[in-house]
Motif scaffolding. Structure first.
Motif, mmCIF file in Angstrom:
data_model
loop_
_atom_site.group_PDB
_atom_site.id
_atom_site.type_symbol
_atom_site.label_atom_id
_atom_site.label_comp_id
_atom_site.label_asym_id
_atom_site.label_seq_id
_atom_site.Cartn_x
_atom_site.Cartn_y
_atom_site.Cartn_z
ATOM 1 N N MET A 89 65.071 -4.168 52.366
ATOM 2 C CA MET A 89 64.484 -3.333 51.641
ATOM 3 C C MET A 89 64.362 -2.005 52.403
ATOM 4 O O MET A 89 64.818 -1.640 53.354
ATOM 5 C CB MET A 89 62.776 -3.719 51.343
ATOM 6 N N LEU A 90 64.140 -0.867 51.301
ATOM 7 C CA LEU A 90 63.793 0.422 52.032
ATOM 8 C C LEU A 90 62.510 0.836 52.471
ATOM 9 O O LEU A 90 61.488 0.559 51.792
ATOM 10 C CB LEU A 90 64.317 1.518 51.050
ATOM 11 N N VAL A 91 62.104 1.295 53.775
ATOM 12 C CA VAL A 91 60.913 1.645 54.270
ATOM 13 C C VAL A 91 60.465 3.229 54.103
ATOM 14 O O VAL A 91 61.491 3.709 54.648
ATOM 15 C CB VAL A 91 60.875 0.936 55.569
ATOM 16 N N PRO A 92 59.717 3.404 53.765
ATOM 17 C CA PRO A 92 59.322 4.809 53.631
ATOM 18 C C PRO A 92 58.827 5.308 54.963
ATOM 19 O O PRO A 92 57.723 4.816 55.388
ATOM 20 C CB PRO A 92 58.187 5.157 52.484
ATOM 21 N N LEU A 93 59.277 6.211 55.563
ATOM 22 C CA LEU A 93 58.787 6.869 56.797
ATOM 23 C C LEU A 93 58.031 8.066 56.577
ATOM 24 O O LEU A 93 57.096 8.459 57.003
ATOM 25 C CB LEU A 93 60.000 7.331 57.798
ATOM 26 N N THR A 94 58.342 8.909 55.422
ATOM 27 C CA THR A 94 57.591 10.065 54.982
ATOM 28 C C THR A 94 57.900 10.071 53.245
ATOM 29 O O THR A 94 58.245 8.918 52.766
ATOM 30 C CB THR A 94 58.183 11.415 55.378
ATOM 31 N N ALA A 95 57.383 10.769 52.584
ATOM 32 C CA ALA A 95 57.283 10.996 51.036
ATOM 33 C C ALA A 95 58.656 10.964 50.514
ATOM 34 O O ALA A 95 59.025 10.526 49.417
ATOM 35 C CB ALA A 95 56.543 11.941 50.534
ATOM 36 N N SER A 96 59.547 11.518 51.423
ATOM 37 C CA SER A 96 61.114 11.590 50.997
ATOM 38 C C SER A 96 62.230 10.890 51.937
ATOM 39 O O SER A 96 63.486 11.100 51.711
ATOM 40 C CB SER A 96 61.358 13.259 50.645
ATOM 41 N N LEU A 97 61.868 10.439 53.143
ATOM 42 C CA LEU A 97 62.518 9.751 53.841
ATOM 43 C C LEU A 97 62.428 8.233 53.956
ATOM 44 O O LEU A 97 61.384 7.801 54.268
ATOM 45 C CB LEU A 97 62.552 10.394 55.190
ATOM 46 N N TYR A 98 63.564 7.579 53.638
ATOM 47 C CA TYR A 98 63.350 6.164 53.793
ATOM 48 C C TYR A 98 64.706 5.572 54.533
ATOM 49 O O TYR A 98 65.770 6.061 54.536
ATOM 50 C CB TYR A 98 63.646 5.295 52.252
ATOM 51 N N VAL A 99 64.355 4.424 55.261
ATOM 52 C CA VAL A 99 65.317 3.776 56.293
ATOM 53 C C VAL A 99 65.265 2.099 55.730
ATOM 54 O O VAL A 99 64.670 1.648 55.272
ATOM 55 C CB VAL A 99 64.920 4.019 57.805
ATOM 56 N N PRO A 100 66.639 1.544 55.944
ATOM 57 C CA PRO A 100 66.627 0.308 55.558
ATOM 58 C C PRO A 100 66.011 -0.625 56.681
ATOM 59 O O PRO A 100 65.837 -0.276 57.809
ATOM 60 C CB PRO A 100 68.157 -0.098 55.820
ATOM 61 N N GLY A 101 65.483 -1.644 56.202
ATOM 62 C CA GLY A 101 64.568 -2.564 56.819
ATOM 63 C C GLY A 101 64.628 -3.937 56.284
ATOM 64 O O GLY A 101 65.122 -4.286 55.347
ATOM 65 N N THR A 102 63.804 -4.628 57.023
ATOM 66 C CA THR A 102 63.719 -6.281 56.616
ATOM 67 C C THR A 102 62.335 -6.554 56.740
ATOM 68 O O THR A 102 61.456 -6.489 57.870
ATOM 69 C CB THR A 102 64.453 -7.166 57.577
ATOM 70 N N LEU A 103 61.749 -7.280 55.731
ATOM 71 C CA LEU A 103 60.576 -7.581 55.449
ATOM 72 C C LEU A 103 60.304 -8.993 56.384
ATOM 73 O O LEU A 103 60.867 -9.893 56.243
ATOM 74 C CB LEU A 103 60.257 -7.973 54.256
ATOM 75 N N ASP A 104 59.540 -8.840 57.427
ATOM 76 C CA ASP A 104 58.948 -9.823 58.593
ATOM 77 C C ASP A 104 58.083 -10.632 58.034
ATOM 78 O O ASP A 104 57.999 -11.826 57.992
ATOM 79 C CB ASP A 104 58.931 -9.441 60.087
ATOM 80 N N GLU A 105 56.684 -10.016 58.122
ATOM 81 C CA GLU A 105 55.489 -10.689 57.784
ATOM 82 C C GLU A 105 55.145 -10.009 56.391
ATOM 83 O O GLU A 105 54.271 -8.804 56.673
ATOM 84 C CB GLU A 105 54.663 -10.606 58.814
ATOM 85 N N ALA A 106 54.951 -10.671 55.187
ATOM 86 C CA ALA A 106 54.775 -10.334 54.106
ATOM 87 C C ALA A 106 53.270 -10.439 54.026
ATOM 88 O O ALA A 106 52.546 -9.816 53.015
ATOM 89 C CB ALA A 106 55.351 -11.100 52.930
ATOM 90 N N ASP A 107 52.555 -11.028 54.802
ATOM 91 C CA ASP A 107 51.225 -11.436 54.737
ATOM 92 C C ASP A 107 50.198 -10.543 55.518
ATOM 93 O O ASP A 107 48.931 -10.686 55.367
ATOM 94 C CB ASP A 107 50.876 -12.965 55.072
ATOM 95 N N LYS A 108 50.765 -9.607 56.334
ATOM 96 C CA LYS A 108 50.073 -8.430 57.131
ATOM 97 C C LYS A 108 50.343 -7.087 56.700
ATOM 98 O O LYS A 108 51.607 -7.031 56.810
ATOM 99 C CB LYS A 108 50.431 -9.163 58.498
ATOM 100 N N VAL A 109 49.710 -6.326 56.817
ATOM 101 C CA VAL A 109 49.781 -5.090 56.453
ATOM 102 C C VAL A 109 48.932 -4.100 57.343
ATOM 103 O O VAL A 109 47.935 -4.694 57.818
ATOM 104 C CB VAL A 109 49.537 -4.619 54.699
ATOM 105 N N LEU A 110 49.438 -2.672 57.380
ATOM 106 C CA LEU A 110 48.726 -1.714 58.091
ATOM 107 C C LEU A 110 47.980 -0.929 57.085
ATOM 108 O O LEU A 110 48.556 -0.498 56.123
ATOM 109 C CB LEU A 110 49.434 -1.011 58.940
ATOM 110 N N VAL A 111 46.631 -0.944 57.094
ATOM 111 C CA VAL A 111 45.745 -0.139 56.144
ATOM 112 C C VAL A 111 45.303 1.180 56.797
ATOM 113 O O VAL A 111 44.795 1.165 58.064
ATOM 114 C CB VAL A 111 44.604 -1.020 55.718
ATOM 115 N N ASP A 112 45.610 2.536 56.213
ATOM 116 C CA ASP A 112 45.298 3.787 56.728
ATOM 117 C C ASP A 112 43.879 3.987 56.261
ATOM 118 O O ASP A 112 43.452 3.980 55.206
ATOM 119 C CB ASP A 112 46.202 4.657 55.906
ATOM 120 N N ILE A 113 42.863 3.823 57.264
ATOM 121 C CA ILE A 113 41.485 4.046 57.028
ATOM 122 C C ILE A 113 40.977 5.246 57.129
ATOM 123 O O ILE A 113 39.732 5.773 57.379
ATOM 124 C CB ILE A 113 40.678 3.068 57.935
ATOM 125 N N GLY A 114 41.817 6.147 57.350
ATOM 126 C CA GLY A 114 41.659 7.795 57.622
ATOM 127 C C GLY A 114 41.684 8.388 58.835
ATOM 128 O O GLY A 114 41.637 7.712 59.903
#
Length: 175
Positions: A89-114
């Motif tokens: 898949m394409l992974v967003p680094l910024t709002a307009s920049l995406y890089v190719p990547g592979t989904l390793d762990e679909a059950d864990k995510v990083l949540v921005d808490i501010g």
């Protein structure tokens, strides 16, 4: 059951009548207080109320923007949860920049808490976090909207009283 819903409907109707009557009384007493003010005081009150209305509208716009971002994030989490592990898949680094990547762990995510802090959560906890934040923003939006309506009413009322006093002053000076 029909009797119970009829009674509940009647209570709601009476409560609405009472609230409307109380608002009419408050409005008439507020108008009486405004009538007692001088032109300079009314101008200052109107300017202050208009300033508060503008600030509240800005806050409502910010809440709408944050809500849209959270709903977008919740949608992305839902979409991500449907993808199989190892999917390219394409992974967003910024709002307009995406890089190719592979989904390793679909059950864990990083949540921005501010303020640049992230917490690792499970997919379900991430979805729950987004939904709770969306509900909180909706609640805040509704509360701010009520305050905005009241402030707008005060500004409009002060404007009408001010216009009336200015007309009276003009009529008195031309006579």
């Amino acid at each position: 059951m029909g009797q119970t819903s009829s009674l509940a409907g009647e209570k709601c109707f009476r409560r609405a009548e009472f609230t409307a009557e109380r608002e009419r009384m408050a409005s008439s007493s507020a108008r009486g207080e405004l009538e007692k003010m001088g032109i300079d005081q009314l101008k200052a009150l109107k300017e202050q109320a208009d300033l508060e209305v503008n600030l509240l509208q800005d806050s409502l716009n910010n809440i709408r923007t944050a809500n849209a971002r959270l709903e977008s994030a919740a949608g992305a989490l839902n979409d991500l949860s449907l993808r199989p592990q190892g999917k390219k898949m394409l992974v967003p680094l910024t709002a307009s920049l995406y890089v190719p990547g592979t989904l390793d762990e679909a059950d864990k995510v990083l949540v921005d808490i501010g303020t640049g802090y992230f917490i690792e959560k499970t997919m379900e906890d991430g979805k729950d976090y987004c939904q709770r934040k969306i509900n909180l923003l909706k609640s805040n939006y509704e509360q701010l909207f009520e305050v905005l309506a009241k402030k707008k009413s005060v500004a409009d009322e002060a404007g009408m009283v001010l216009q009336g006093k200015v007309r009276q002053l003009q009529a008195a000076t031309t006579s």
